[in-house]
Scaffold this active site. Structure first.
Site, PDB file in Angstrom:
ATOM      1  N   GLY A  77      18.432  -9.142  11.741  1.00 49.37           N
ATOM      2  CA  GLY A  77      17.407  -8.749  10.791  1.00 49.37           C
ATOM      3  C   GLY A  77      16.121  -8.375  11.507  1.00 49.37           C
ATOM      4  O   GLY A  77      15.995  -8.615  12.704  1.00 49.37           O
ATOM      5  N   GLY A  80      10.449 -11.412  12.584  1.00 52.14           N
ATOM      6  CA  GLY A  80       9.604 -12.224  11.714  1.00 52.14           C
ATOM      7  C   GLY A  80      10.211 -12.624  10.400  1.00 52.14           C
ATOM      8  O   GLY A  80       9.519 -13.091   9.503  1.00 52.14           O
ATOM      9  N   THR A  81      11.523 -12.476  10.247  1.00 53.58           N
ATOM     10  CA  THR A  81      12.145 -12.829   8.975  1.00 53.58           C
ATOM     11  C   THR A  81      12.686 -14.251   8.957  1.00 53.58           C
ATOM     12  O   THR A  81      13.270 -14.673   7.963  1.00 53.58           O
ATOM     13  CB  THR A  81      13.290 -11.858   8.628  1.00 53.58           C
ATOM     14  OG1 THR A  81      14.097 -11.678   9.788  1.00 53.58           O
ATOM     15  CG2 THR A  81      12.749 -10.531   8.178  1.00 53.58           C
ATOM     16  N   GLU A 299      -7.862   9.905  -1.364  1.00 54.87           N
ATOM     17  CA  GLU A 299      -7.149   8.711  -1.852  1.00 54.87           C
ATOM     18  C   GLU A 299      -6.898   8.781  -3.359  1.00 54.87           C
ATOM     19  O   GLU A 299      -5.829   8.387  -3.832  1.00 54.87           O
ATOM     20  CB  GLU A 299      -7.920   7.433  -1.499  1.00 54.87           C
ATOM     21  CG  GLU A 299      -8.119   7.212   0.005  1.00 54.87           C
ATOM     22  CD  GLU A 299      -6.820   7.181   0.794  1.00 54.87           C
ATOM     23  OE1 GLU A 299      -5.760   6.882   0.215  1.00 54.87           O
ATOM     24  OE2 GLU A 299      -6.863   7.474   2.011  1.00 54.87           O
ATOM     25  N   HIS A 302      -3.869  10.929  -4.083  1.00 57.47           N
ATOM     26  CA  HIS A 302      -2.591  10.192  -4.010  1.00 57.47           C
ATOM     27  C   HIS A 302      -2.346   9.424  -5.304  1.00 57.47           C
ATOM     28  O   HIS A 302      -1.284   9.491  -5.909  1.00 57.47           O
ATOM     29  CB  HIS A 302      -2.634   9.154  -2.884  1.00 57.47           C
ATOM     30  CG  HIS A 302      -2.512   9.714  -1.506  1.00 57.47           C
ATOM     31  ND1 HIS A 302      -1.483  10.527  -1.126  1.00 57.47           N
ATOM     32  CD2 HIS A 302      -3.280   9.546  -0.397  1.00 57.47           C
ATOM     33  CE1 HIS A 302      -1.625  10.841   0.159  1.00 57.47           C
ATOM     34  NE2 HIS A 302      -2.710  10.270   0.623  1.00 57.47           N
TER      35      HIS A 302
END
Ligand code: ADP
Ligand code: MG
Ligand code: ZN
Length: 477
Positions: A77, A80-81, A299, A302
């Site tokens: 994985g 950091g999981t 922004e 978006h």
């Protein structure tokens, strides 16, 4: 290479004498009583590993019936999981010794040391069985051997020794080998064949519920005000790994200390998400007024395109406070629930949203800036994937033209088609992005007044929340 050897040889003498000798205490580590309860989310991985725990508790139950446990289990994985954490938890739950080593340790060693270390490790493990041997970052030693001369001898010898050891002990000796990697595709096939690491346990990035649970586990370590809404934080931290969530909680506590409070608040946590994900706020970064205006329009472009397309996730918050990561504006999109499948229409909408920033600049500012480079990259990636991997084009139907080579680290792809096809793909990608760019431009033109109104608001306040955004958008005037 020779320089490295010289440096090592110049070190303390004891090192020379210890070479190749067993040094028992190095490996035995307690797992610090870590239990499954310390690993939040990851229910499937835990369920998978529960069987191992049960086996370590009572190997006889399994051998009586003639069943044998897999010798090696690979935890795969993204970073950091919680792979390392899970391995420790297995040892903690089973209450057995935990022998651990990291693949990267071997890369730095004298030739021959790696192999003898592996030998020692297994010798001790067999004496202490039932127990767990954990090899972290196994890709560092277990990479595919390419057979070229002058390759990494050390790594190859270490790998060979590991293979020998794994074959050398019978199943059901009570030694279970766990290994972790975020690059399963680079592993030597000899490692993953039956009888070695033949079971894979995926450890994925946490979903919404998982993120909430992880936050709660780590929140126990700090003082928090009572009104903290973990679900809200989890929603905002979409895509964060367990390690990042732990970091967010800690950042919140640090922020509270800085502010002279004795507990952290919802605001601390929210700001920490942005810190961990987007870098620290540049308090004194200077943006000219003109730049600020351009970024505001960009922004809002978006966000407006996203909001006007029914299937796009609504906006949580937009800020135009620059971050050290280099991003000038920042949009926090919120996904409602988890998405496992994306329809063709949803991907197209997403591409339109990416082009919305630039489209707003074109319409409102009349010139274009470099601020859209990341958008361009993302939009292109998606458009390309639609054609080459998701079978979403008429022309190529369900033919795979690209394969993902690096699923857990960025998802690099490699082409698998002729040069002519490649040219055709390029042409189609351009057409696809252009079409969505036109669509985004049209949406903004149709909502020109709102575009101005929202951009002005963002320009003045530097931040706009999703609620404020929707209020202005739906305000009949
Ligand atoms: P990996 O080995 O997959 O890179 P680690 O196990 O080293 O990740 O995780 C690093 C840290 O992140 C852990 O020590 C823990 O504090 C936190 N963490 C990661 N995943 C989880 C999780 N599922 N539950 C609780 N904490 C987690
Ligand atoms: Mg790890
Ligand atoms: Zn943008």
């Amino acid at each position: 290479m020779s320089r490295k050897l010289m440096n090592r040889a110049g070190g303390p003498n004891s090192m020379m004498f210890n070479m190749g000798k067993s040094n028992a205490k190095v490996y035995v580590k307690s797992s610090n009583g870590i239990k499954f309860a310390d690993v939040a989310g990851e229910d499937e991985a835990k369920e998978n590993l529960t069987e191992i725990v049960d086996y370590l508790h009572n190997p006889k139950k399994y051998s009586d019936i003639g069943a044998s446990m897999p010798k090696g289990i690979l935890l795969v994985g993204p970073p950091g999981t919680g792979k390392t954490l899970l391995a420790k938890a297995v040892a903690g739950e089973a209450d057995v010794p935990f022998f651990s080593m990291s693949g990267s340790e071997f890369v730095e060693m004298f030739v021959g040391m790696g192999a003898s270390k592996v030998r020692d490790l297994f010798k001790q493990a067999k004496e202490k069985a039932p127990c767990i041997v954990f090899i972290d970052e196994i890709d560092a030693i277990g990479q595919k051997r390419d057979g070229c001369i002058g390759g990494n001898d050390e790594r190859e010898q270490t790998l060979n020794q590991l293979l020998t050891e794994m074959d050398g002990f019978e199943g059901n000796t009570g030694v279970i080998i766990l290994a972790a990697t975020n690059r399963p595709e680079t592993l030597d096939p000899a490692l993953t064949r039956p009888g070695r690491f033949d079971r894979r346990v995926p450890v994925e990035l946490p979903d919404l519920k998982g993120r909430e649970e992880i936050l709660k586990v780590h929140a126990k370590k700090i003082k928090l005000s009572e009104d903290v809404d973990f679900e809200q934080i989890a929603r905002m931290a979409s895509g964060a790994s367990g390690a990042e969530l732990a970091n967010i909680v800690n950042e919140a506590a640090l922020r509270a200390v800085r502010a002279g409070r004795s507990f952290a608040t919802q605001a601390d946590l929210e700001e920490s998400i942005e810190v961990v994900i987007a870098g620290y706020q540049k308090k004194n970064a200077l943006m000219t007024d003109k730049e600020k205006m351009i970024v505001s329009y960009h922004e809002i472009g978006h966000a407006l395109v996203a909001a006007k397309q029914t299937n796009s996730a609504p906006v949580q918050k937009i800020t135009i406070v620059p971050r050290t990561s280099g991003a000038l504006g920042y949009i926090m999109q919120v996904e409602q629930g988890n998405h496992y499948l994306m329809s063709k229409e949803e991907i197209e909408n997403k591409i339109a949203t990416y082009t919305g920033g630039r489209a707003a600049e074109e319409i409102a500012v009349g010139s274009i800036s470099t601020g859209a480079s990341n958008d361009i990259e993302q939009a292109t990636k998606l458009a390309r994937a639609m054609i080459t991997r998701y079978g979403m084009s008429e022309a190529f139907d369900m033919v795979a033209l690209e394969t993902v080579t690096n699923q857990y680290l960025g998802g690099d792809t490699s082409l698998a088609c002729s040069a002519e096809t490649q040219t055709e793909i390029d042409r189609m990608v351009v057409a696809l992005v252009k079409e969505q760019h036109d669509k985004a431009r049209q949406i903004l033109l149709d909502n020109r007044a709102k575009l101005d109104q929202l951009a002005q608001y963002l320009y003045q306040h530097e931040t706009i929340t999703g609620d404020e955004f929707m209020k202005i958008l739906n305000d009949e005037k």
